[in-house]
Design an enzyme around this catalytic site. Structure first.
Site, mmCIF file in Angstrom:
data_model
loop_
_atom_site.group_PDB
_atom_site.id
_atom_site.type_symbol
_atom_site.label_atom_id
_atom_site.label_comp_id
_atom_site.label_asym_id
_atom_site.label_seq_id
_atom_site.Cartn_x
_atom_site.Cartn_y
_atom_site.Cartn_z
ATOM 1 N N GLY A 150 0.801 -1.226 0.000
ATOM 2 C CA GLY A 150 0.000 0.000 0.000
ATOM 3 C C GLY A 150 0.825 1.262 0.000
ATOM 4 O O GLY A 150 0.369 2.307 0.466
ATOM 5 N N LYS A 151 2.050 1.195 -0.518
ATOM 6 C CA LYS A 151 2.942 2.345 -0.404
ATOM 7 C C LYS A 151 3.105 3.122 -1.713
ATOM 8 O O LYS A 151 3.304 4.320 -1.700
ATOM 9 C CB LYS A 151 4.322 1.878 0.087
ATOM 10 C CG LYS A 151 4.279 1.264 1.498
ATOM 11 C CD LYS A 151 5.615 0.646 1.878
ATOM 12 C CE LYS A 151 5.554 0.005 3.262
ATOM 13 N NZ LYS A 151 6.783 -0.752 3.594
ATOM 14 N N VAL A 152 3.066 2.408 -2.826
ATOM 15 C CA VAL A 152 3.335 3.041 -4.111
ATOM 16 C C VAL A 152 2.261 2.617 -5.107
ATOM 17 O O VAL A 152 1.960 1.429 -5.217
ATOM 18 C CB VAL A 152 4.729 2.616 -4.648
ATOM 19 C CG1 VAL A 152 4.963 3.163 -6.046
ATOM 20 C CG2 VAL A 152 5.825 3.075 -3.708
#
Lengths: 351, 351, 351, 351
Positions: B300-302
């Site tokens: 869920g970061k990039v």
């Protein structure tokens, strides 16, 4: 399409070096060339560190080692007094080892997932991927929450990561659900663990939550300079040292630098007498991870007599190198250094 | 045999991207395959970040970039409002950039030194080696000493690395001998710089000396959790973000994690909308440095729409990618974010 | 799901070095460190080869270079007398360059295909993949068929690959549909091309079909020893030589070995005076591709004064290195060697 | 400074897989992640090949494998009917294995020599270096001379490399001084060996000398198309096949291509049913060596059910993978294919 339950069904099982006597194989490798030869020499150097009664052994961990099935190697190394201090990325210690100590697991990903084309789907399922390994993101959030509660329960002041990780060990001793943990074993055997970039992991999330909740009030902070100061005290107290470096990054640099730091405090400390590094990083990009141990000797950090780089992915090399030293048995005659005791004295004196 | 003076005679000259219009070449690469194509797409994504008025650009630096001749690229990026925040290893910011700001230089090593067989001799001469680059170790000790003096002059309390580096910028503004410095340019343009493993560099030596001298008295400490907290505040204040990651390591992980940290503070923050990473690290060892940006999307970061890995050593790729965006000129219409101002408000509120 | 037509819609466009004057950029790189510095020195060495009137330049090609968009660089090098001889894998010369000479193209693959999860579907569609590049397999079968027809039309005897490739050039001169071809340019400029593993490509398929159809009758064969013999004649006729090696593998080894072969024929030939290699292969696995040019000097193959390894993927490095030499212009005063003429004399004398 | 005698004093000793039962260790690796897991799956796939009575096993060798101490692994594999055909670089088969069969040895280089700074001195001493391994160049010239004498003794006509290598086996059976040779074992067990780039090794030197001496007279030539034709005949005669690929390069490509070649002869042959490749080559430069086996399936060459890439240097991975299959013992129930007999029939029929 896979479900979360299907994805998280085959758990990683950690390799048990005590069951595989690799001494004859590694000895045979010593008359081969290339990585086999380098690996055999590295194993011999590690065994020499353990046979040198004066040598303190510093284990450096970077990369996804615990999640990949190497946890038990390091737990055993701590229990068998084959390591006196650990310097690690936060991921190995908190997100992976402490996480398993809380009773959670890592899982083998189906081969197809390596390719990255299903990562959007994983995100929807709250499943996190490390190459071919999977983690339940909801469990990881629990891990963050536990570190927050630990922070909430501590007197507000600057802590070294080592101090905070010791509190995590204490927590596991009381509340842990899986006794096979590096953090717990280190707690029980007085082996200090440093994570010089401690906020760069699950603990960072817990600490951010802690600090946010405290607002203007006093709060727990993590003093990275204190980490460095403590490790330097250990080097001064025990000048003969050896490094077993797995991966590169901050742990490698931090552990090497301590020689210079001692000098800055006006204490002559010899270079690390022994050093082994296992890495696939390439020297040609000039970064620290792939830089040779010879290069470190230009900085006055590592001696060149007993140093060896090993070009191998860690899951193959670590069971052979640490397993070799385990079955050679020099550690059996070795007295544990219990460096925590040095630090707790030191801390009182200077902190 | 070489003397110290002979060794330190050819200084590194930093490449000046403003003088090389690489736009036609990079555009041509976009219809080729392999790294050329990836590089061209990465350059385009960086240009898009700069053309997206809402996007805050976070530059991540790992590896020996400043010493290799890339300093001026980053100085120019700061001055041309092509970057709003820097997350870096300490080596780039302190040992290399601040060091040059103090008037010292890096030097080209004779080719033969790369091999490592002369490192013992270098140690005797107090010359430190980074692959094919040399540093005067005595000058580096001066750099440690300056960071100590800065620490000595500050009110004792926990600081984020960002706060401390800002003090270093202030020092250079007054005492610096070379105005071409990232730390100085960032100071002047209100661009925050974070070094999440701040003690792992020359500043660490200065801080250890400071803390040692203070003994039991109050002292300056570096709160790595505060770093994380501050960066999270920026993400919350400016939800649309893009990453330009050079190398991997702690800076990459730290900058990516901020999305999750915001969520933990109860603030929904979108994934990084844009992301580019330049690295030669291999995905197959499972470590963070070589892990794909797609993998980061499982966490869920990039986001996966505008992400691009570029397989290239940084000294080749950075002048082309940053030079492309410079000469395309989207930055000319861009307002500087001046994120220091966000943080100084924030710091007052929560610190 | 994609169709074949959709997949084969964006063709590779070859970079044109004549349009990008990279001299100032490469000159700037010469005062940087790491790959930039090595690349600048390699470019300078190539320029020196071209300025040394006695030097014959041997270009070695391995890897997927033509399909990746570098074809025009080599076509231009042949036309501008920047190369006197080519030693290559069959893939570059037959499957990729001759294939394009017949009027076919290479295509950019959608990013997702790199991951390999769609390869079964590609097979069904008769689309072949090279990492991020696609080929129409039916067109490749046509290419096999043309090589078969060329073999069928030749007098049955052993041929060097060089002789056979010259027939392919003659075929393109008459029947080709795209004049931008290395094989054609080499034919027109009397530049010999050797593929020492000639059956390991599309031509191998044609030759197998030819030999099968001939049954017990006389047939065309490819004498790989004759290749070696011919290249050795060139070295003897023109003792001063330089190597521009892109990738490693058989072409690198074959071209290096010619120095030793000359000696075996009782003719003293000096080591290659100049040598440049562009590769990302790692020295640590001991294979030839990554072995240093210094190592080759222990074998008496390459002199150590003007040699340079460049750690870079070819699509980034080749336009800069060959482009540099093109725009420096030393080739303008250079007389073409027209080595085909040496060989055709030689061939008559000894064959 | 070292003498030649000092340099050539520690000979490489080849690892003996029959003495190391690695089955429990490799089985443990199957529940780990990263390379350990991939290696365990590769070992299992190789064991499956041997348990599949219909499967013909093709071993591909590239890199400096024999000189590095892996010779005995392949000798044992031939003797234990664990391999039916070998496709190799010439270096492994001629310069290294046949060379040892003649009674010569490889030597461990002092660590310092890896750096390359002593290569000029090695050249003066007639000592050749392969990374950390040394060879007496004068002995290598003897090896060239033997291949010349073998050529001189044969009826002049085109030979496949397989035919010529079989003559080398016959030579060793009569004149060899070390029975531990792949070439000899293959000769005795009717296992064909192909070197598709046969002139690119010591045999090339012998053949050049042979052809030169013959002048205009008839001479031995090496028909690389015939190699391809013969291997294709084997695939047609024995449609179920598996590949064990060590390194990449020409052997990998050549063995994969045979599926397509069979089709061109109008014979449907299935894709290789099993395939394992051990390599450290990187997929990102687009070259064949690092390309995935999945990519080969787009070309219709390798099936995707039982394929596995292993990211490891060969001296570490080969003893584990081949040792695993040896000790699992599926080969004990396997009938040798004796493919030489297929070819000698075939050769008479079509040649």
């Amino acid at each position: 399409m896979f479900t979360k339950q299907q994805l998280l069904s085959h758990s990683i099982e950690h390799v048990d070096i005590t069951r595989h006597n690799v001494v004859p194989l590694v000895d045979a490798m010593s008359s081969m060339a290339l990585s086999a030869r380098d690996l055999a020499r590295a194993a011999d150097i590690y065994d020499r560190m353990l046979g040198d009664g004066e040598c303190g052994v510093i284990l450096c961990l970077a990369g996804s080692l615990v999640s990949a099935g190497l946890k038990q190697v390091f737990v055993e190394a701590v229990r068998s007094r084959m390591v006196d201090c650990i310097v690690s990325t936060g991921a190995n210690i908190v997100d992976q080892d402490f996480f398993e100590g809380l009773g959670y697991k890592h899982y083998l990903a189906p081969e197809r997932l390596k390719a990255g084309v299903d990562d959007d789907r994983l995100r929807e399922l709250h499943v996190d991927r490390i190459y071919d390994t999977l983690i339940d993101e909801d469990e990881l959030r629990e891990c963050d929450e536990v570190t927050r509660r630990i922070a909430d329960g501590l007197p507000p002041r600057p802590y070294s990561s080592r101090e905070f990780i010791r509190e995590m060990g204490s927590y596991l001793a009381e509340h842990g659900k899986n006794r096979e943990s590096i953090v717990l074993a280190a707690y029980e055997h007085d082996v200090p663990i440093f994570c010089p970039a401690f906020s760069d992991c699950s603990a960072g999330f817990g600490l951010v939550a802690h600090q946010h909740a405290r607002g203007d009030a006093d709060k727990v902070s993590i003093d990275s300079a204190k980490d460095f100061y403590e490790l330097t005290q250990l080097k001064i107290a025990n000048p003969t040292t050896g490094l077993l470096v797995i991966g590169g990054g901050v742990p490698k640099n931090f552990a090497q630098d301590v020689v210079v730091a001692a000098e800055i405090l006006g204490q002559h400390a010899p270079m690390h007498k022994y050093a082994v590094q296992i890495t696939v990083a390439d020297v040609r990009d000039g970064a620290l991870s792939g830089s040779t141990l010879k290069e470190a000797s230009s900085w006055g950090k590592v001696d060149t007599v007993w140093e060896q780089m090993v070009y191998a992915e860690a899951t193959l090399a670590v069971p052979l190198i640490v397993g070799y030293a385990y079955h050679k048995g020099a550690w059996k005659n070795r007295k544990p250094k219990r460096w925590i005791r040095v630090l707790e004295g030191t801390t009182q004196a200077v902190g």
